[in-house]
Design a protein around this motif. Structure first.
Motif, PDB file in Angstrom:
ATOM      1  N   LEU A 129      -6.597  12.121  -0.229  1.00 19.16           N
ATOM      2  CA  LEU A 129      -5.906  10.880   0.110  1.00 19.16           C
ATOM      3  C   LEU A 129      -6.647  10.133   1.218  1.00 19.16           C
ATOM      4  O   LEU A 129      -6.812   8.912   1.142  1.00 19.16           O
ATOM      5  CB  LEU A 129      -4.455  11.150   0.514  1.00 19.16           C
ATOM      6  N   ALA A 130      -7.120  10.846   2.224  1.00 18.77           N
ATOM      7  CA  ALA A 130      -7.879  10.196   3.308  1.00 18.77           C
ATOM      8  C   ALA A 130      -9.119   9.502   2.752  1.00 18.77           C
ATOM      9  O   ALA A 130      -9.415   8.344   3.103  1.00 18.77           O
ATOM     10  CB  ALA A 130      -8.270  11.230   4.370  1.00 18.77           C
ATOM     11  N   GLU A 131      -9.836  10.181   1.894  1.00 20.25           N
ATOM     12  CA  GLU A 131     -11.049   9.599   1.306  1.00 20.25           C
ATOM     13  C   GLU A 131     -10.706   8.420   0.402  1.00 20.25           C
ATOM     14  O   GLU A 131     -11.410   7.401   0.394  1.00 20.25           O
ATOM     15  CB  GLU A 131     -11.812  10.669   0.522  1.00 20.25           C
ATOM     16  N   LEU A 132      -9.639   8.540  -0.352  1.00 23.04           N
ATOM     17  CA  LEU A 132      -9.220   7.463  -1.247  1.00 23.04           C
ATOM     18  C   LEU A 132      -8.860   6.203  -0.457  1.00 23.04           C
ATOM     19  O   LEU A 132      -9.216   5.094  -0.847  1.00 23.04           O
ATOM     20  CB  LEU A 132      -8.040   7.936  -2.090  1.00 23.04           C
ATOM     21  N   ILE A 133      -8.183   6.379   0.659  1.00 21.97           N
ATOM     22  CA  ILE A 133      -7.830   5.233   1.518  1.00 21.97           C
ATOM     23  C   ILE A 133      -9.097   4.562   2.039  1.00 21.97           C
ATOM     24  O   ILE A 133      -9.226   3.338   1.987  1.00 21.97           O
ATOM     25  CB  ILE A 133      -6.904   5.687   2.664  1.00 21.97           C
ATOM     26  N   GLU A 134     -10.030   5.354   2.528  1.00 23.10           N
ATOM     27  CA  GLU A 134     -11.277   4.772   3.061  1.00 23.10           C
ATOM     28  C   GLU A 134     -12.069   4.044   1.983  1.00 23.10           C
ATOM     29  O   GLU A 134     -12.580   2.954   2.204  1.00 23.10           O
ATOM     30  CB  GLU A 134     -12.132   5.861   3.722  1.00 23.10           C
ATOM     31  N   ARG A 135     -12.162   4.632   0.819  1.00 20.72           N
ATOM     32  CA  ARG A 135     -12.902   3.983  -0.268  1.00 20.72           C
ATOM     33  C   ARG A 135     -12.177   2.739  -0.776  1.00 20.72           C
ATOM     34  O   ARG A 135     -12.819   1.784  -1.203  1.00 20.72           O
ATOM     35  CB  ARG A 135     -13.149   4.974  -1.406  1.00 20.72           C
ATOM     36  N   SER A 136     -10.868   2.751  -0.723  1.00 20.65           N
ATOM     37  CA  SER A 136     -10.102   1.566  -1.132  1.00 20.65           C
ATOM     38  C   SER A 136     -10.336   0.421  -0.148  1.00 20.65           C
ATOM     39  O   SER A 136     -10.493  -0.733  -0.557  1.00 20.65           O
ATOM     40  CB  SER A 136      -8.608   1.906  -1.239  1.00 20.65           C
ATOM     41  N   LYS A 137     -10.360   0.729   1.136  1.00 20.85           N
ATOM     42  CA  LYS A 137     -10.679  -0.295   2.147  1.00 20.85           C
ATOM     43  C   LYS A 137     -12.071  -0.867   1.881  1.00 20.85           C
ATOM     44  O   LYS A 137     -12.258  -2.082   1.887  1.00 20.85           O
ATOM     45  CB  LYS A 137     -10.658   0.307   3.558  1.00 20.85           C
ATOM     46  N   ALA A 138     -13.036   0.019   1.659  1.00 23.82           N
ATOM     47  CA  ALA A 138     -14.418  -0.411   1.425  1.00 23.82           C
ATOM     48  C   ALA A 138     -14.531  -1.272   0.166  1.00 23.82           C
ATOM     49  O   ALA A 138     -15.400  -2.137   0.082  1.00 23.82           O
ATOM     50  CB  ALA A 138     -15.335   0.809   1.317  1.00 23.82           C
ATOM     51  N   ALA A 139     -13.641  -1.052  -0.803  1.00 25.30           N
ATOM     52  CA  ALA A 139     -13.661  -1.833  -2.047  1.00 25.30           C
ATOM     53  C   ALA A 139     -12.958  -3.182  -1.884  1.00 25.30           C
ATOM     54  O   ALA A 139     -12.878  -3.957  -2.841  1.00 25.30           O
ATOM     55  CB  ALA A 139     -13.007  -1.031  -3.168  1.00 25.30           C
ATOM     56  N   GLY A 140     -12.422  -3.451  -0.685  1.00 28.93           N
ATOM     57  CA  GLY A 140     -11.776  -4.729  -0.447  1.00 28.93           C
ATOM     58  C   GLY A 140     -10.320  -4.786  -0.868  1.00 28.93           C
ATOM     59  O   GLY A 140      -9.721  -5.868  -0.906  1.00 28.93           O
ATOM     60  N   LEU A 141      -9.742  -3.638  -1.147  1.00 28.17           N
ATOM     61  CA  LEU A 141      -8.337  -3.608  -1.536  1.00 28.17           C
ATOM     62  C   LEU A 141      -7.465  -3.749  -0.289  1.00 28.17           C
ATOM     63  O   LEU A 141      -7.883  -3.394   0.813  1.00 28.17           O
ATOM     64  CB  LEU A 141      -8.033  -2.314  -2.286  1.00 28.17           C
ATOM     65  N   LYS A 142      -6.250  -4.275  -0.444  1.00 28.42           N
ATOM     66  CA  LYS A 142      -5.406  -4.577   0.712  1.00 28.42           C
ATOM     67  C   LYS A 142      -4.127  -3.760   0.790  1.00 28.42           C
ATOM     68  O   LYS A 142      -3.610  -3.534   1.876  1.00 28.42           O
ATOM     69  CB  LYS A 142      -5.050  -6.073   0.727  1.00 28.42           C
ATOM     70  N   GLU A 143      -3.577  -3.345  -0.342  1.00 30.17           N
ATOM     71  CA  GLU A 143      -2.315  -2.609  -0.351  1.00 30.17           C
ATOM     72  C   GLU A 143      -2.402  -1.451  -1.335  1.00 30.17           C
ATOM     73  O   GLU A 143      -2.955  -1.599  -2.419  1.00 30.17           O
ATOM     74  CB  GLU A 143      -1.147  -3.515  -0.767  1.00 30.17           C
TER      75      GLU A 143
END
Length: 192
Positions: A129-143
């Protein structure tokens, strides 16, 4: 056995008792999912389909369905990661997918994390989950939205809350699986 034949089992003094063998460390690495992971991903997921209410799917997903999903998520640039043992065994996976198909939702995703049976209770879900959150931020996702069954998924709810997901609602009796009605808990995290 006669009472006089019974001999209580003797125990060695504590200082002579051998220490239990240490458990092998739980080792893994994280990486992007690749198409050759899909048979293992399918097996992990289909276990939950057949044996739990953490997914409301009632029919096992086919390899063709997983290939379509993988191609779609890859095309969108959505994070999709796996945890792999040093021996190459897939231990679990995590992904995000579009929350809804309408274009206005394009920065909002729903997460999914599934672990192989031997990998549960070892902290791997937390790492994924921690990695998924970081990669989602890097992909420009917001929520990120988590949709979690309201029965039998307390550990998942707690995990998400530990990462700052806040409960935004509940839906009762929206699923029917294993001859009983199930609801969902919705949690949301803003990525800053």
């Amino acid at each position: 056995m006669l009472e006089e034949e019974y001999q209580p089992r003797r125990r060695l003094p504590r200082h002579l008792t051998p220490a239990p063998a240490p458990e092998a460390p739980f080792e893994y690495s994280l990486r992007d999912a690749v198409e050759t992971d899909l048979p293992d991903i399918r097996e992990i997921y289909n276990y939950y389909v057949a044996n739990s209410t953490v997914t409301f799917d009632e029919d096992a997903m086919t390899l063709a369905e997983w290939r379509d999903k993988f191609a779609y998520l890859t095309k969108l640039g959505m994070p999709f990661i796996v945890a792999e043992s040093p021996a190459g065994q897939l231990l679990g996976y995590a992904l995000v997918s579009p929350w809804k198909q309408k274009k206005a939702y394009r920065f909002t995703v729903e997460n999914s994390i599934y672990l192989g049976a031997a990998s549960t209770g070892k902290g791997l879900g937390r790492v994924l989950l921690a990695e998924l959150i970081e990669r989602s931020k890097a992909a420009g996702l917001k929520e990120i939205i988590a949709v979690i069954a309201d029965q039998g998924a307390d550990a998942s709810i707690k995990l998400h809350q530990d990462f700052g997901f806040e409960e935004i609602g509940r839906m009762g009796k929206v699923g029917f699986k294993f001859e009983r009605w199930l609801g969902t808990v919705l949690l949301q995290k803003s990525l800053k």
